[in-house]
Design an enzyme around this catalytic site. Structure first.
Site, mmCIF file in Angstrom:
data_model
loop_
_atom_site.group_PDB
_atom_site.id
_atom_site.type_symbol
_atom_site.label_atom_id
_atom_site.label_comp_id
_atom_site.label_asym_id
_atom_site.label_seq_id
_atom_site.Cartn_x
_atom_site.Cartn_y
_atom_site.Cartn_z
ATOM 1 N N GLY A 86 0.815 -1.218 0.000
ATOM 2 C CA GLY A 86 0.000 0.000 0.000
ATOM 3 C C GLY A 86 0.838 1.253 0.000
ATOM 4 N N THR A 87 2.055 1.172 -0.549
ATOM 5 C CA THR A 87 2.982 2.307 -0.526
ATOM 6 C C THR A 87 2.428 3.512 -1.275
ATOM 7 O OG1 THR A 87 4.836 0.752 -0.453
ATOM 8 C CG2 THR A 87 5.335 3.021 -1.058
ATOM 9 N N THR A 88 1.932 3.294 -2.497
ATOM 10 C CA THR A 88 1.446 4.411 -3.323
ATOM 11 C C THR A 88 0.302 5.130 -2.627
ATOM 12 O OG1 THR A 88 2.052 3.119 -5.282
ATOM 13 C CG2 THR A 88 0.628 5.026 -5.620
ATOM 14 N N HIS A 122 12.137 1.169 1.464
ATOM 15 C CA HIS A 122 11.720 -0.218 1.688
ATOM 16 C C HIS A 122 12.677 -0.919 2.651
ATOM 17 C CE1 HIS A 122 8.370 -0.407 -0.956
ATOM 18 N NE2 HIS A 122 9.037 -0.388 -2.091
ATOM 19 N N SER A 179 -0.362 -9.851 -4.628
ATOM 20 C CA SER A 179 -0.103 -8.567 -5.288
ATOM 21 C C SER A 179 1.203 -8.604 -6.068
ATOM 22 C CB SER A 179 -0.076 -7.450 -4.244
ATOM 23 O OG SER A 179 0.104 -6.190 -4.860
#
Length: 433
Positions: free
Chosen positions: A86-88, A147, A177
């Protein structure tokens, strides 16, 4: 001549290049000694560095660069995430929050730029040989992303008072994902091979069950870290959903009209699907009406749409001009929310404290199944009922209009028999609650 400024600059530049070459050579020597594994077809060899797997030697160089060069200021914010967690989404959210007073909506950078452009990925600078800006020239606070796991973060970051925002996710969802992401690159990777790769702790980038756990819990040991644990929320939702399904599996069932499959009896009333029962359970647990609110309660096919329009018009009679009235352009079902539908369709319910008062809601739930906070409150409950024979005819024709499209008509006699027995969505025998 040899000591002229021009020659001095040339010598300095040469010395800097020699230093960079030595440093790069030193990194490559270290990387050449690291454990390696063959990755998914798109990525070649992977490298294990400080307990985590990286998808290339360049990625490891990025980590080494950050450990040596990056120094966060006390006011800065560092977003730390495991890949495909869910980084974006979180970049967009964090950038919006930190700049909420800086931009108008019409000129907001997120309308024209990717979140990855607005929130720099630190390792990427070294990996792509992009010069990193001098922090002293940047305004404060700044938002950065990495990261890198906690144990690999630069010591100046750990020693500083900068904020660290961390997000994690269910490892199974991360695997799916990652697999779909690789597949979109038109690289065919058998699912079994990818799954075996994951269970052996060697999925790109640094993905594996115990490695993932280390990444999560090491991040949680940082005192000034804000941990956004979506994993906990997802696990809680899964447990709650599983508990509801277990209850539903024990309920009495009957074959409904052909379009509806099985029906479920819950607290004395028949519902057309397990999802409808889940909607009732959600409302009983979560909905709390305020004293000023109005709850419209109706049996299906009793005039709900008409009464929604009438109630909305009455409650907003001084708010809208006729020419701009919402009912001219919107359905009554959009303007007066059907409460069970939120849970049944997995739509987030708005926070009541953010809504104006009074609000108008609608439900098909009977009095005996209404949430106790609604019964205990002073909210107004408006109820409409109708002749049961008219209700049956209306339901029958409503179903026939749907089934006509499917070319699968309902026999009137069989459905009348089902209706008399109560096997219709929400028990007709209980029309007068």
């Amino acid at each position: 001549m040899a000591g002229s400024p021009e020659n001095a600059m040339v010598l300095s530049s040469t010395a800097d290049e020699d230093e960079k070459q030595r440093e790069s050579r030193s990194k490559r020597e270290i990387i050449s000694t690291l454990p390696t594994e063959k990755a998914w077809k798109i990525q070649g060899l992977m490298y294990q560095y400080q307990g985590f797997w990286y998808y290339s030697g360049g990625a490891v160089e990025g980590v080494m660069w950050m450990q040596k060069c990056f120094k966060a200021r006390n006011e800065d914010v560092l977003l730390v995430s495991f890949p495909k967690c869910g980084t974006t989404w979180l970049k967009s959210l964090m950038f919006s929050i930190m700049n909420r007073t800086r931009y108008d909506f019409s000129a907001h950078p997120l309308l024209t730029s990717s979140p990855h452009e607005l929130v720099p990925f630190l390792e990427f600078y070294a990996e792509q040989n992009i010069p990193f800006p001098d922090l002293d020239t940047l305004s404060s606070p700044q938002l950065f992303h990495t990261h890198i796991a906690f144990t690999s973060l630069p010591q100046p970051v750990i020693d500083s008072q900068c904020r660290i925002v961390y997000i994690c996710r269910n490892p199974k969802d991360v695997f799916v994902s990652s697999f779909c992401f690789i597949s979109r690159c038109h690289i065919v990777v058998p699912l079994e091979e990818a799954f075996e790769f994951n269970t052996n702790l060697k999925i790109p980038i640094k993905l594996g069950s115990s490695v993932f756990t280390d990444f999560v819990f090491m991040a949680g040991s940082l005192e000034n870290a804000m941990v956004l644990s979506s994993t906990t929320d997802e696990d809680e939702k899964q447990r709650e959903s599983r508990s509801k399904r277990e209850i539903i599996s024990t309920l009495p069932t009957e074959k409904g009209w052909k379009i509806q499959g099985l029906m479920y009896q819950y607290q004395g009333f028949w519902y057309y699907s397990g999802g409808a029962v889940e909607g009732v359970m959600w409302m009983q647990k979560c909905f709390k009406a305020r004293n000023e609110d109005v709850l419209l309660v109706s049996f299906p096919r009793c005039g709900t749409t008409w009464l929604k329009s009438l109630m909305f018009s009455i409650m907003n009679r001084t708010r809208y001009d006729f020419s701009a009235h919402p009912l001219l352009t919107s359905s009554p079902h959009e303007l007066v929310p059907f409460l069970e539908f939120y849970a049944e369709q997995n739509i987030p319910f708005p926070d009541l404290d953010t809504l104006s008062s009074p609000q108008l809601y609608h439900t098909h739930i009977a009095l005996t199944s209404l949430p106790q906070p609604v019964i205990d409150s002073q909210c107004r409950v408006v109820y409409i009922c109708r002749n049961p024979k008219d209700v049956f005819v209306s339901i029958f024709y409503s179903q026939c209009r749907i089934v006509y499209i499917c070319r699968n008509p309902f026999p009137l006699k069989r459905n009348l028999s089902s209706s008399v027995k109560g096997y219709v969505s929400v028990d007709p025998s209980g029309i007068i609650f």
